[in-house]
Motif scaffolding. Structure first.
Motif, PDB file in Angstrom:
ATOM      1  N   TYR A 148       0.861  -1.183   0.000  1.00  0.00           N
ATOM      2  CA  TYR A 148       0.000   0.000   0.000  1.00  0.00           C
ATOM      3  C   TYR A 148       0.896   1.231   0.000  1.00  0.00           C
ATOM      4  CZ  TYR A 148      -3.827  -3.038   1.527  1.00  0.00           C
ATOM      5  OH  TYR A 148      -4.767  -4.017   1.611  1.00  0.00           O
ATOM      6  N   GLY A 149       0.498   2.267  -0.712  1.00  0.00           N
ATOM      7  CA  GLY A 149       1.282   3.491  -0.663  1.00  0.00           C
ATOM      8  C   GLY A 149       1.248   4.235  -1.969  1.00  0.00           C
ATOM      9  N   ARG A 150       2.253   5.045  -2.135  1.00  0.00           N
ATOM     10  CA  ARG A 150       2.441   5.819  -3.359  1.00  0.00           C
ATOM     11  C   ARG A 150       3.923   5.731  -3.721  1.00  0.00           C
ATOM     12  NH1 ARG A 150      -2.582   6.341  -4.153  1.00  0.00           N
ATOM     13  NH2 ARG A 150      -3.858   7.944  -3.175  1.00  0.00           N
ATOM     14  N   SER A 267      -4.214   5.424   0.058  1.00  0.00           N
ATOM     15  CA  SER A 267      -3.105   4.865  -0.720  1.00  0.00           C
ATOM     16  C   SER A 267      -3.660   3.774  -1.627  1.00  0.00           C
ATOM     17  CB  SER A 267      -2.021   4.301   0.200  1.00  0.00           C
ATOM     18  OG  SER A 267      -2.563   3.301   1.046  1.00  0.00           O
ATOM     19  N   ASP A 268      -2.890   3.389  -2.626  1.00  0.00           N
ATOM     20  CA  ASP A 268      -3.315   2.352  -3.555  1.00  0.00           C
ATOM     21  C   ASP A 268      -2.418   1.128  -3.402  1.00  0.00           C
ATOM     22  OD1 ASP A 268      -5.415   3.871  -4.671  1.00  0.00           O
ATOM     23  OD2 ASP A 268      -3.961   4.994  -5.871  1.00  0.00           O
TER      24      ASP A 268
END
Length: 306
Positions: A148-150, A267-268
């Motif tokens: 998860y995150g950027r 986040s994606d």
């Protein structure tokens, strides 16, 4: 230059000797080998004739190894073990590949899809490392990570978006039995809310159910989203979950969606891997993961409880 061995005894005779020495009985040896008792006895007699010595004492109801037989069987067993090991090492070995992911992604998205993958790629031996801790590619032996995150996630790493985090509100149909689904913040306050570590309920209510009143909400908190989803399936409350994590539960009627509203997560979900570490096995897994994510996009459109 290696020494050329002398003439070897009959391999059939050696096998009959080894099995008979384990059972100390020609009948039981014959059953294991799938031949007649007479054939085993004949093979052993032929071996003894080649060696010029007795390997067994024939007793009324059993066999006993002679001193020569005891000495010989130890080396013969080692020789058979070496042959078996060498044969196994000739067989193609499965390619091992380690995927690091969160427990929720593993249990709610990845694991349900694995049977199809393993059926198609039996030459790959996947190891799923499910942990909340961010794994280190060098130290933990990880080949591919779901994070998860950027981006960027770090120097020397490739990162590709697997899917965006779209959060929806779902619950068990049992929770709604005999009641209309909530449509306002006041109505929602009559239901238990299930929280995970992301705690997105305050943002969801503010964005989609804002009104003049701010009712107090009751609920249960979980450290992992998977546990909050399982609690929702059990009828314990309403949960906000990534749409991709509840696709199967919605399709099978274990959960129903109660609001049209969606909330973009903070986040994606990305696939991350070392840029300079080449692996055809990893490319196979990456291609499959992207194909599965695209299937999910095509199947999107969960019905809303009226």
């Amino acid at each position: 230059m290696s020494e050329i061995p002398g003439k070897l005894p009959s391999l059939n005779g050696l096998k009959a000797f080894e099995v008979a020495a384990r059972h100390l009985n020609f009948r039981l040896a014959a059953e294991e080998l799938g031949v007649t008792q007479g054939a085993v006895a004949q093979q052993v007699r032929g071996l003894e004739a080649q060696l010029g010595m007795a390997l067994f004492e024939r007793l009324p109801r059993t066999l006993a190894l002679t001193a020569e037989g005891r000495r010989y069987i130890a080396d013969i067993r080692r020789a058979f073990e070496i042959i078996a090991r060498a044969t196994n090492e000739l067989k193609p070995q499965a390619i091992k590949l380690t995927i690091s992911t969160t427990p929720t992604f593993a249990s709610k998205w990845l694991i349900p899809r694995l049977p199809e993958f393993t059926a198609l790629h039996q030459d790959l031996d996947l190891h799923i490392l499910a942990t909340e801790r961010i794994s280190n590619f060098a130290v933990d032996g990880v080949d591919l990570a779901v994070r998860y995150g950027r981006p960027p996630f770090g120097p020397g790493l490739n990162a590709e978006l697997l899917f965006e985090q779209e959060v929806i509100a779902v619950c068990s149909p049992l929770l709604l039995a005999g009641r209309n689904p909530p449509r306002t913040a006041e109505e929602l306050a009559a239901y238990p809310l299930l929280h995970d570590a992301h705690n997105l309920w305050p943002e969801f209510v503010e964005r989609h159910l804002a009104n003049s009143r701010s009712p107090s909400f009751k609920g249960i908190s979980f450290s992992q989203t998977a546990h909050a989803i399982e609690a929702a399936i059990a009828g314990q409350g309403i949960v906000l979950a990534n749409a991709g994590f509840v696709t199967d539960d919605l399709a099978k009627g274990r959960l129903v969606r109660i609001f049209e509203a969606r909330l973009r997560g903070p986040s994606d979900i990305y696939l991350v891997w070392p840029r300079y570490r080449k692996s055809s096995a990893r490319e196979t897994v990456i291609d499959w993961l992207f194909a599965e994510a695209q299937k999910e996009d095509a199947a999107e459109g969960e019905p809303i409880v009226p």
